[in-house]
Enzyme design. Structure first.
Site, PDB file in Angstrom:
ATOM      1  N   CYS A 178      33.074  39.530  42.325  1.00 11.43           N
ATOM      2  CA  CYS A 178      33.340  39.842  43.732  1.00 11.43           C
ATOM      3  C   CYS A 178      33.133  41.342  44.029  1.00 11.43           C
ATOM      4  O   CYS A 178      31.989  41.781  44.073  1.00 11.43           O
ATOM      5  CB  CYS A 178      34.725  39.341  44.121  1.00 11.43           C
ATOM      6  SG  CYS A 178      34.879  39.120  45.895  1.00 11.43           S
ATOM      7  N   HIS A 209      35.800  34.285  41.720  1.00 15.45           N
ATOM      8  CA  HIS A 209      36.790  34.864  40.790  1.00 15.45           C
ATOM      9  C   HIS A 209      37.193  33.871  39.702  1.00 15.45           C
ATOM     10  O   HIS A 209      38.287  33.296  39.793  1.00 15.45           O
ATOM     11  CB  HIS A 209      38.066  35.218  41.566  1.00 15.45           C
ATOM     12  CG  HIS A 209      37.915  36.305  42.561  1.00 15.45           C
ATOM     13  ND1 HIS A 209      38.096  37.636  42.244  1.00 15.45           N
ATOM     14  CD2 HIS A 209      37.622  36.268  43.877  1.00 15.45           C
ATOM     15  CE1 HIS A 209      37.916  38.370  43.323  1.00 15.45           C
ATOM     16  NE2 HIS A 209      37.631  37.568  44.332  1.00 15.45           N
ATOM     17  N   GLU A 249      38.427  34.504  37.032  1.00  7.78           N
ATOM     18  CA  GLU A 249      39.641  35.045  36.393  1.00  7.78           C
ATOM     19  C   GLU A 249      40.917  34.530  37.057  1.00  7.78           C
ATOM     20  O   GLU A 249      42.002  34.701  36.506  1.00  7.78           O
ATOM     21  CB  GLU A 249      39.606  36.582  36.389  1.00  7.78           C
ATOM     22  CG  GLU A 249      39.839  37.279  37.727  1.00  7.78           C
ATOM     23  CD  GLU A 249      38.594  37.352  38.609  1.00  7.78           C
ATOM     24  OE1 GLU A 249      37.588  36.687  38.302  1.00  7.78           O
ATOM     25  OE2 GLU A 249      38.650  38.064  39.636  1.00  7.78           O
TER      26      GLU A 249
END
Ligand code: GLN
Length: 197
Positions: free
Chosen positions: A85, A179, A181
């Site tokens: 991002c 994302h 993560e």
């Protein structure tokens, strides 16, 4: 018998953004996350993650912490990097809809549009096929960018439902608009870490 491969030391640019989540994903795939705040933190890294957050803030802090030039130089020298991002924006050579003078690290021969999905759908989730992964990824987009111009050496790994590239790779650089993560699925981090030599 071959000696077991030492764990990869992967920096996580730790000026702003979701540093902890990236560090956890790296640990999950057997790498050692190393927070990077100063030039000397770059020594001995096998790769670096540029996290999601706010690209203008991270860019400003890179300047304040005297990290912009050293990190640009490390990337030019071949340090592998993964950006999610805001990290994708920072790794792009050209930013559309950036703030005036917004600094980037560069390296990816692309134009990236900040906040590309607009206000209506500024955050959404989608299942995306990603080259190199047998099962789709659950992609979380938060005021995410997309790629508008692709240089010749850039490989598209995934596109958003409207067709713009949202995961790309060029040489040692990997970037996603979304994302991974944040989802507990570390397969994108695994792809990155596996590619480190
Ligand atoms: N819109 C943010 C930027 O321009 C990126 C958002 C994110 O990283 N989730 O940096």
């Amino acid at each position: 018998m071959t000696a077991p491969r030492a764990a990869r030391r992967v920096g996580v640019l730790a000026l702003q953004g979701d540093v902890r989540e990236h560090s956890a994903a790296l640990t999950q795939v057997g790498a050692v996350p190393v927070p990077v705040r100063r030039e000397q933190d770059l020594a001995g890294l096998d790769g670096i993650v540029v996290p999601g957050g706010e690209s203008t803030t991270i860019g400003r802090l890179l300047t304040v912490f005297d990290l912009l030039e050293p990190l640009r130089e490390a990337l030019r020298g071949g340090l592998p990097a993964y950006g999610s991002c805001a990290g994708m924006i920072l790794l792009a050579d050209e930013v559309v809809d950036g703030t005036p003078g917004q600094p980037t690290l560069g390296g990816l021969d692309v134009s990236v549009r900040r906040n590309a999905f607009g206000r209506q759908v500024d955050s959404f989730e989608a299942e995306l096929d990603l080259v190199g992964l047998p099962e789709p990824v659950h992609a979380v987009f938060i005021r995410a960018p997309w790629i508008e111009r692709l240089g010749e050496g850039v490989q598209v790994l995934a596109r958003e439902p409207g067709g713009h590239p949202v995961a790309i790779r060029q040489g040692a650089l990997l970037a996603t608009s979304f994302h991974p993560e944040l989802t507990g699925d570390a397969r994108v981090h695994e792809l990155f870490v596996k590619g480190l030599h």
